[in-house]
Design a protein around this motif. Structure first.
Motif, mmCIF file in Angstrom:
data_model
loop_
_atom_site.group_PDB
_atom_site.id
_atom_site.type_symbol
_atom_site.label_atom_id
_atom_site.label_comp_id
_atom_site.label_asym_id
_atom_site.label_seq_id
_atom_site.Cartn_x
_atom_site.Cartn_y
_atom_site.Cartn_z
ATOM 1 N N THR A 119 0.818 -1.210 0.000
ATOM 2 C CA THR A 119 0.000 0.000 0.000
ATOM 3 C C THR A 119 0.852 1.260 0.000
ATOM 4 O O THR A 119 0.586 2.207 -0.749
ATOM 5 C CB THR A 119 -0.932 0.015 1.231
ATOM 6 O OG1 THR A 119 -1.800 -1.122 1.170
ATOM 7 C CG2 THR A 119 -1.765 1.287 1.280
ATOM 8 N N THR A 120 1.907 1.257 0.810
ATOM 9 C CA THR A 120 2.682 2.487 0.994
ATOM 10 C C THR A 120 4.074 2.455 0.372
ATOM 11 O O THR A 120 4.673 3.514 0.171
ATOM 12 C CB THR A 120 2.833 2.784 2.500
ATOM 13 O OG1 THR A 120 3.492 1.672 3.146
ATOM 14 C CG2 THR A 120 1.469 2.999 3.141
ATOM 15 N N ASP A 121 4.610 1.281 0.080
ATOM 16 C CA ASP A 121 5.983 1.202 -0.426
ATOM 17 C C ASP A 121 6.082 1.352 -1.938
ATOM 18 O O ASP A 121 7.182 1.349 -2.492
ATOM 19 C CB ASP A 121 6.631 -0.125 -0.008
ATOM 20 C CG ASP A 121 6.901 -0.178 1.489
ATOM 21 O OD1 ASP A 121 6.906 0.896 2.118
ATOM 22 O OD2 ASP A 121 7.108 -1.278 2.027
ATOM 23 N N ILE A 122 4.961 1.446 -2.615
ATOM 24 C CA ILE A 122 4.948 1.636 -4.069
ATOM 25 C C ILE A 122 4.319 2.998 -4.369
ATOM 26 O O ILE A 122 3.223 3.297 -3.886
ATOM 27 C CB ILE A 122 4.152 0.521 -4.768
ATOM 28 C CG1 ILE A 122 4.852 -0.827 -4.567
ATOM 29 C CG2 ILE A 122 3.982 0.818 -6.258
ATOM 30 C CD1 ILE A 122 4.107 -2.004 -5.138
ATOM 31 N N PRO A 123 4.992 3.840 -5.140
ATOM 32 C CA PRO A 123 4.435 5.170 -5.461
ATOM 33 C C PRO A 123 3.332 5.069 -6.517
ATOM 34 O O PRO A 123 3.535 5.372 -7.695
ATOM 35 C CB PRO A 123 5.657 5.934 -5.978
ATOM 36 C CG PRO A 123 6.549 4.880 -6.559
ATOM 37 C CD PRO A 123 6.344 3.650 -5.710
ATOM 38 N N TRP A 124 2.159 4.645 -6.095
ATOM 39 C CA TRP A 124 1.064 4.407 -7.034
ATOM 40 C C TRP A 124 0.666 5.669 -7.797
ATOM 41 O O TRP A 124 0.190 5.581 -8.937
ATOM 42 C CB TRP A 124 -0.148 3.847 -6.283
ATOM 43 C CG TRP A 124 0.071 2.482 -5.716
ATOM 44 C CD1 TRP A 124 0.239 2.155 -4.400
ATOM 45 C CD2 TRP A 124 0.161 1.256 -6.443
ATOM 46 N NE1 TRP A 124 0.429 0.800 -4.260
ATOM 47 C CE2 TRP A 124 0.382 0.224 -5.506
ATOM 48 C CE3 TRP A 124 0.078 0.924 -7.796
ATOM 49 C CZ2 TRP A 124 0.518 -1.113 -5.875
ATOM 50 C CZ3 TRP A 124 0.216 -0.410 -8.166
ATOM 51 C CH2 TRP A 124 0.431 -1.411 -7.212
ATOM 52 N N ASP A 125 0.858 6.816 -7.199
ATOM 53 C CA ASP A 125 0.467 8.059 -7.873
ATOM 54 C C ASP A 125 1.465 8.483 -8.947
ATOM 55 O O ASP A 125 1.257 9.484 -9.633
ATOM 56 C CB ASP A 125 0.291 9.184 -6.854
ATOM 57 C CG ASP A 125 1.527 9.412 -6.005
ATOM 58 O OD1 ASP A 125 2.435 8.550 -6.018
ATOM 59 O OD2 ASP A 125 1.587 10.456 -5.321
ATOM 60 N N GLU A 126 2.552 7.711 -9.101
ATOM 61 C CA GLU A 126 3.560 8.051 -10.101
ATOM 62 C C GLU A 126 3.560 7.082 -11.284
ATOM 63 O O GLU A 126 4.482 7.101 -12.107
ATOM 64 C CB GLU A 126 4.947 8.067 -9.452
ATOM 65 C CG GLU A 126 5.093 9.108 -8.337
ATOM 66 C CD GLU A 126 6.455 9.060 -7.668
ATOM 67 O OE1 GLU A 126 7.357 8.390 -8.231
ATOM 68 O OE2 GLU A 126 6.622 9.664 -6.596
ATOM 69 N N LEU A 127 2.547 6.228 -11.391
ATOM 70 C CA LEU A 127 2.493 5.286 -12.512
ATOM 71 C C LEU A 127 2.381 6.054 -13.832
ATOM 72 O O LEU A 127 1.538 6.944 -13.968
ATOM 73 C CB LEU A 127 1.291 4.353 -12.373
ATOM 74 C CG LEU A 127 1.346 3.277 -11.287
ATOM 75 C CD1 LEU A 127 0.057 2.467 -11.300
ATOM 76 C CD2 LEU A 127 2.549 2.368 -11.484
ATOM 77 N N PRO A 128 3.203 5.713 -14.815
ATOM 78 C CA PRO A 128 3.104 6.404 -16.109
ATOM 79 C C PRO A 128 1.858 5.957 -16.873
ATOM 80 O O PRO A 128 1.417 4.811 -16.753
ATOM 81 C CB PRO A 128 4.378 5.967 -16.834
ATOM 82 C CG PRO A 128 4.705 4.631 -16.238
ATOM 83 C CD PRO A 128 4.296 4.719 -14.795
ATOM 84 N N VAL A 129 1.296 6.853 -17.629
ATOM 85 C CA VAL A 129 0.157 6.515 -18.483
ATOM 86 C C VAL A 129 0.688 5.796 -19.722
ATOM 87 O O VAL A 129 1.590 6.298 -20.400
ATOM 88 C CB VAL A 129 -0.626 7.777 -18.888
ATOM 89 C CG1 VAL A 129 -1.762 7.417 -19.834
ATOM 90 C CG2 VAL A 129 -1.161 8.483 -17.645
ATOM 91 N N LEU A 130 0.138 4.618 -20.003
ATOM 92 C CA LEU A 130 0.598 3.809 -21.129
ATOM 93 C C LEU A 130 -0.425 3.834 -22.258
ATOM 94 O O LEU A 130 -1.617 4.061 -22.021
ATOM 95 C CB LEU A 130 0.819 2.359 -20.673
ATOM 96 C CG LEU A 130 1.817 2.130 -19.529
ATOM 97 C CD1 LEU A 130 1.844 0.653 -19.159
ATOM 98 C CD2 LEU A 130 3.207 2.620 -19.907
ATOM 99 N N PRO A 131 0.017 3.573 -23.487
ATOM 100 C CA PRO A 131 -0.943 3.394 -24.583
ATOM 101 C C PRO A 131 -1.909 2.263 -24.237
ATOM 102 O O PRO A 131 -1.551 1.323 -23.518
ATOM 103 C CB PRO A 131 -0.052 3.030 -25.775
ATOM 104 C CG PRO A 131 1.294 3.584 -25.425
ATOM 105 C CD PRO A 131 1.416 3.475 -23.942
ATOM 106 N N ASP A 132 -3.113 2.335 -24.740
ATOM 107 C CA ASP A 132 -4.151 1.376 -24.361
ATOM 108 C C ASP A 132 -3.734 -0.072 -24.589
ATOM 109 O O ASP A 132 -3.981 -0.941 -23.743
ATOM 110 C CB ASP A 132 -5.439 1.666 -25.133
ATOM 111 C CG ASP A 132 -6.117 2.947 -24.656
ATOM 112 O OD1 ASP A 132 -5.735 3.447 -23.572
ATOM 113 O OD2 ASP A 132 -7.014 3.435 -25.367
ATOM 114 N N ASP A 133 -3.117 -0.364 -25.739
ATOM 115 C CA ASP A 133 -2.753 -1.747 -26.027
ATOM 116 C C ASP A 133 -1.665 -2.245 -25.083
ATOM 117 O O ASP A 133 -1.687 -3.400 -24.633
ATOM 118 C CB ASP A 133 -2.317 -1.906 -27.486
ATOM 119 C CG ASP A 133 -1.159 -0.983 -27.860
ATOM 120 O OD1 ASP A 133 -0.870 -0.034 -27.097
ATOM 121 O OD2 ASP A 133 -0.548 -1.218 -28.925
#
Length: 233
Positions: A119-133
Motif C-alpha cells: 500500500t505504501t511502499d509503491i508510489p502508485w500516484d507516479e504510474l506512467p500513463v501507457l498506450p491502451d494496447d
C-alpha cells in the motif's frame, strides 16, 4: 415511589456482592496435580539491539524438539504442561525428519524482516500513463500472475494444519510464506486496476494446470513444481 414497587419485595443485600462473585459465580481451576511441573526459572533475555529471536526461545523444555510428536499435545506450544485429557487433533505430520531444519527459526526471522507494504511502499500516484494496447498487455500479465500467486499462497497454507505444533517454527515459517504470496496477489491486483486497464482474461488451461499443482500431497514436490511451472512461467 414507583407503582410497581411492593414493600414485600426483597431488597438486594449489597453486603453479599463480594460473596456472590467469589462463591456463586467462581469458575473452579483444574486440578493440575498429575500434569507435571512447568519449566520455571528458564528465562530468555533480549540481546542488545535485536530483542528476542525465536532461536533464543529454544531453551529448556521449549527447546527439546521430539523426533516424533508426543500424543495428546493438542495445540500447545512445545514445553507446555498439557492436561492429560487433551484431545488428539490428528496431525498427519508428526515426525521431525519430515519437516525440521536446524535453521528454521532463523528462516522465520528472515521471513518477517523481508516484509514490505504494497500500500505504501509503491508510489502508485507516479504510474506512467501507457498506450491502451500496452496497458491491456500489462494487465493481462497481472491477471495471470494473480492466479499463480493464489496457488503459491494456498499450497503452503494447506500443509500448515497438518503439521504438529511441536514443530512450531516450521508452521510459523510457512505462515510468512503465505503472507508474502498474499502481498504479491495484492500488488498485482492493484496494478491491474490502477491505470484503467482492469483485470483481463483467465484461461481454463491455466486453471487446470494450477489445480493439478494444488492437489499435490507432498510439499517438496508441490513447492518445486509450483515455483518451476507456476511462478516460474
Amino acid at each position: 415511589m414507583s407503582e410497581n414497587y411492593k414493600s414485600e419485595d426483597p431488597v438486594p443485600d449489597e453486603s453479599r456482592s463480594d460473596e456472590l462473585k467469589s462463591a456463586d459465580f467462581a469458575i473452579p481451576l483444574p486440578d493440575t496435580t498429575d500434569w507435571g511441573e512447568p519449566d520455571r526459572g528458564v528465562r530468555v533475555k533480549p540481546a542488545d539491539g535485536r530483542g528476542i529471536l525465536m532461536r533464543d526461545c529454544q531453551i529448556g523444555r521449549a527447546g527439546e524438539v521430539p523426533e516424533v510428536a508426543f500424543d495428546g499435545h493438542g495445540l500447545a506450544q512445545r514445553g507446555s504442561v498439557v492436561d492429560p485429557g487433551t484431545p488428539d487433533f490428528g496431525f498427519a505430520i508428526r515426525e521431525k525428519k519430515l519437516v525440521w531444519a536446524d535453521n528454521i527459526a532463523d528462516l522465520y526471522e528472515q521471513g518477517k524482516a523481508g516484509q514490505w507494504d504494497a500500500t505504501t511502499d509503491i508510489p502508485w500516484d507516479e504510474l506512467p500513463v501507457l498506450p491502451d494496447d500496452l496497458e491491456q498487455a500489462v494487465c493481462q500479465v497481472m491477471t495471470f500472475l494473480i492466479q499463480n500467486e493464489y496457488l503459491a499462497m494456498y499450497l503452503p497454507a494447506k500443509f500448515m494444519n497438518r503439521i504438529d505444533p511441536q514443530f512450531s517454527e516450521v508452521v510459523l515459517f510457512l505462515a510468512t510464506q503465505v503472507m508474502d504470496e498474499a502481498r504479491h496477489a495484492e500488488v498485482f491486483t492493484k496494478r491491474a486496476l490502477a491505470n484503467g486497464g482492469g483485470l483481463q482474461y483467465v484461461s481454463a488451461a491455466t486453471e487446470w494446470s494450477l489445480r493439478s499443482l494444488l492437489a499435490q500431497d507432498d510439499y517438496s514436490n508441490g513447492s518445486f513444481l509450483m515455483h518451476v511451472l507456476g511462478e516460474g512461467t
